[in-house]
Design a protein around this motif. Structure first.
Motif: not given
Length: 183
Positions: A94-95, A126-132, A167-170
């Motif tokens: 979801l995030l 990009l951080p979201a993709l990397l974190a995911g 993901l929360l920060a992004s």
């Protein structure tokens, strides 16, 4: 406009966005459960569900990986159901989906207003993709049996909370950027 209101409007008043978030959530959650071994093949072809071990819901197999409480067979799939593992998988999905949709929405808003973001919206996602991918990437390496997996296995327990924080920060950054671009 506040960031929460921008987030709410982007997701709740856009049916395509809701569908895409749901698809990413279910897809990522399914991949996560497959790679952690909670979801697999070998089912008998029917539909059957049993939940005999609810007292084991909080027993951990490892860091952020909990014991199953039941078994669900659906066609060729077998799901050793653990509510906590499922919540972690779908929460991360979801995030990730929300981050991707907000980045896309921000890109569309900036283009419609004549404001060029110079690629910053996709760089911010990009951080979201990397974190995911941080949660599943070591599991993919282990699943493929690559030697690098042993080195990553020691840091894997830290990747789930780290991915959640990133993901929360992004998500917060994208919501603030969207709110400022709409105002």
């Amino acid at each position: 406009m506040t960031p929460l209101r921008a987030l709410w409007q982007s997701l709740c008043h856009w049916p395509l966005g809701q569908g895409l978030v749901a698809a990413v959530t279910l897809g990522y959650g399914g991949l996560y459960l497959w790679l952690t071994g909670d979801l697999g093949g070998g089912g008998g072809g029917g539909l059957q569900a049993t939940f005999p071990a609810w007292e084991r819901v909080w027993e951990a197999r490892g860091p952020f990986h909990f014991e199953p409480v039941g078994l669900i067979e659906a066609g060729p799939l077998v799901w050793t159901f653990s509510p906590v593992n499922t919540l972690v998988a779908w929460g991360l999905g979801l995030l990730l989906g929300t981050n991707l949709i907000l980045a896309w929405r921000l890109r569309r808003v900036s283009r419609a207003c004549g404001w060029q973001a110079s690629g910053s919206t996709f760089l911010s996602s990009l951080p979201a993709l990397l974190a995911g991918g941080a949660c599943c990437a070591p599991l993919v390496l282990i699943w493929l049996g690559l030697p690098l997996a042993g080195a990553l296995a020691s840091i894997t327990p830290w990747l789930i909370p780290l991915a959640t924080l990133l993901l929360l920060a992004s998500l917060a950054y994208l919501a603030m950027a969207l709110a400022s671009s709409i105002s």
